[in-house]
Design an enzyme around this catalytic site. Structure first.
Site, PDB file in Angstrom:
ATOM      1  N   GLU A 158      47.742  34.424  29.355  1.00  0.00           N
ATOM      2  CA  GLU A 158      48.233  33.977  30.656  1.00  0.00           C
ATOM      3  C   GLU A 158      49.704  33.563  30.647  1.00  0.00           C
ATOM      4  O   GLU A 158      50.075  32.407  30.874  1.00  0.00           O
ATOM      5  CB  GLU A 158      47.365  32.834  31.192  1.00  0.00           C
ATOM      6  CG  GLU A 158      45.953  33.273  31.507  1.00  0.00           C
ATOM      7  CD  GLU A 158      45.120  32.198  32.177  1.00  0.00           C
ATOM      8  OE1 GLU A 158      44.033  32.546  32.671  1.00  0.00           O
ATOM      9  OE2 GLU A 158      45.542  31.025  32.213  1.00  0.00           O
TER      10      GLU A 158
ATOM     11  N   GLU B 257      38.509  36.347  30.483  1.00  0.00           N
ATOM     12  CA  GLU B 257      38.048  35.074  31.053  1.00  0.00           C
ATOM     13  C   GLU B 257      37.507  35.323  32.446  1.00  0.00           C
ATOM     14  O   GLU B 257      38.155  35.975  33.262  1.00  0.00           O
ATOM     15  CB  GLU B 257      39.166  34.029  31.163  1.00  0.00           C
ATOM     16  CG  GLU B 257      39.599  33.391  29.879  1.00  0.00           C
ATOM     17  CD  GLU B 257      40.605  32.258  30.109  1.00  0.00           C
ATOM     18  OE1 GLU B 257      40.590  31.648  31.210  1.00  0.00           O
ATOM     19  OE2 GLU B 257      41.398  31.987  29.201  1.00  0.00           O
TER      20      GLU B 257
END
Length: 446
Positions: A170, A352
């Protein structure tokens, strides 16, 4: 919507797993030579983390990793995506390595392999060594080289057993929230710092890819991006402009230069002063897969006082929401998978996906997290629809195996399939863990 995505045509070679990250679960923050990270520092700042929580102990995974691997085996996952703590291996971020830290990940990897769980190693999940931040961190171009040295250490030590590597988790979250919006470490709010952090992190990714490719024969290398649809809070010209710029910072500032070789148009001019000759070639290195973290859409609004002129908006009252108020739109997850396949032409691994809640015990002491099961069912069903529409998806990892330290939310929000009593460390599988185990048995034809 289809909710049972286990048709044989795609389940046979599909990877099912769970994800965690080092700072969120390991604890042992001051043990065995580990140095402080920027999140250790942030946790000491008043008001930055809910309830004054810290990652000092977290889930105590450093000492209880065998128990956690046994839980993975019980659930039946085939893969485990975890991150290595840079300050545990290099307490000052560079220089002499910490033997105790290196040994810990040896033990973890060996135990995973013995249990039949494939290790997916992520090099960076936000815990930059504080010693490097003291030198400017990601605003310092040299940080890309420091990261390459760290990647060299990891590749040489574990590349004989680990073949799945991600460079970063991320990018846009830790750069935006660390350097433009004060929601994460190191808590800087400055346009130029944000732009430097974006470019230097992209450089670090490219150098990391080349390092692993050189040192680990047969490595499968990717990077993990969060991508969510950015929608204007209300349909006004100002909000549409805000949403478009947030979309560039959030969704394309990293995968576009890494995979397509250029920055998105809304960002290119602003970042050009920090781009040196040859940088884009260093950033755009061949990778093998696209890691996607996805939870739900983001609603954006114009905010003239913010450094980029945008802010998070309010989710519409009528929108479906998770227990913690995040919007739930599985159809946008389906659309994202299709769009990523079209735009980047790489296999996708969903690294995720999950739902947060308070997860209070019932009268018998169990955790019947029905809303989490509903969320996972809907999103796995949406993933199946995307695959039927041509999306190239090779795996799915639930966030998260364990309840853990959720950054600014501390321990007030739980995402785990397994409940953790943070006072005692006791693990208790929730109903969602049993549900996921049943899904995986069906996927194996059991």
């Amino acid at each position: 919507m289809t909710t049972d995505p286990l048709d044989a045509y795609w389940s046979r070679n599909f990877t099912w797993g769970v994800s965690t990250s080092s700072y969120q679960i390991e604890g042992a923050a001051k043990e065995d030579g580990r140095g402080p990270s920027i999140w250790d520092t942030r946790c000491l700042m008043k008001g930055r983390v809910a309830n004054g929580d810290t990652g000092d102990v977290a889930c105590d995974h450093y000492h209880r990793y065998k128990e956690d691997i046994a839980l993975m085996k019980e659930i039946g996952v085939g893969a485990y995506r975890f991150s290595v703590a840079w300050p545990r291996l290099l307490p000052r971020g560079r220089g002499a390595a910490n033997a105790a830290g290196l040994d810990f990940y040896d033990r973890l990897i060996d135990a995973l392999l013995a249990a039949g769980v494939e290790p997916w190693l992520c090099l960076y999940h936000w815990d930059l060594p504080q010693a490097l931040d003291d030198l400017g961190g990601w605003t310092n171009r040299e940080c890309a080289g420091w990261f390459a040295d760290y990647a060299t250490l990891v590749a040489r030590r574990y590349g004989d057993r680990v073949k799945r590597f991600a460079t970063f988790n991320e990018f846009s979250v830790f750069t935006l929230f660390g350097y433009a919006i004060d929601w994460g470490a190191p808590g800087i709010t400055d346009r130029q710092a944000h732009l430097k952090a974006i470019h230097h992190t992209n450089l670090a990714h490219g150098l990391g890819v080349e390092t692993i490719r050189t040192l680990v024969p047969g490595a499968s290398i990717g990077a993990i991006h969060n991508r969510q649809r950015i929608l204007p809070e209300t349909d006004t010209p100002e909000n549409r402009t805000a949403a478009a710029l947030l979309d560039a910072h959030w969704n394309t500032a990293f995968p576009d230069p890494q995979i397509r070789g250029h920055y998105p148009a809304l960002l290119a001019d602003a970042i050009e002063p920090y781009v040196e000759a040859g940088d884009m070639a260093r950033i755009c290195r061949p990778i093998d897969w696209f890691g996607l973290n996805h939870y739900g859409p983001i609603f954006a609004k114009a905010e003239p006082k913010a450094i980029w002129g945008y802010a998070w908006g309010k989710t519409p009252d009528e929108a479906p929401k998770s227990d913690i108020g995040w919007p739930v739109f599985p159809q946008l997850f389906r659309d994202e998978l299709i769009e990523i396949t079209r735009r980047y032409r790489l296999p996708i691994y969903v690294t995720e996906n999950g739902a947060g809640g308070e997860d209070r015990p019932d009268a018998k002491g169990g955790y019947e997290d029905k809303s989490r099961i509903a969320y996972l069912q809907a999103h796995i069903g949406a993933m199946h629809e995307a695959i039927e529409a041509g999306a190239d998806v090779g795996g799915y990892f639930v966030w998260s195996l364990l309840d853990n330290f959720e950054w600014g939310s501390g321990y007030s929000v739980r995402f785990g399939l397994v409940h953790v009593d943070f006072a005692t460390g006791k693990r208790t599988p929730k109903a969602s863990a049993r549900w996921y185990a049943g899904l995986l048995r069906r996927a194996r034809g059991g």
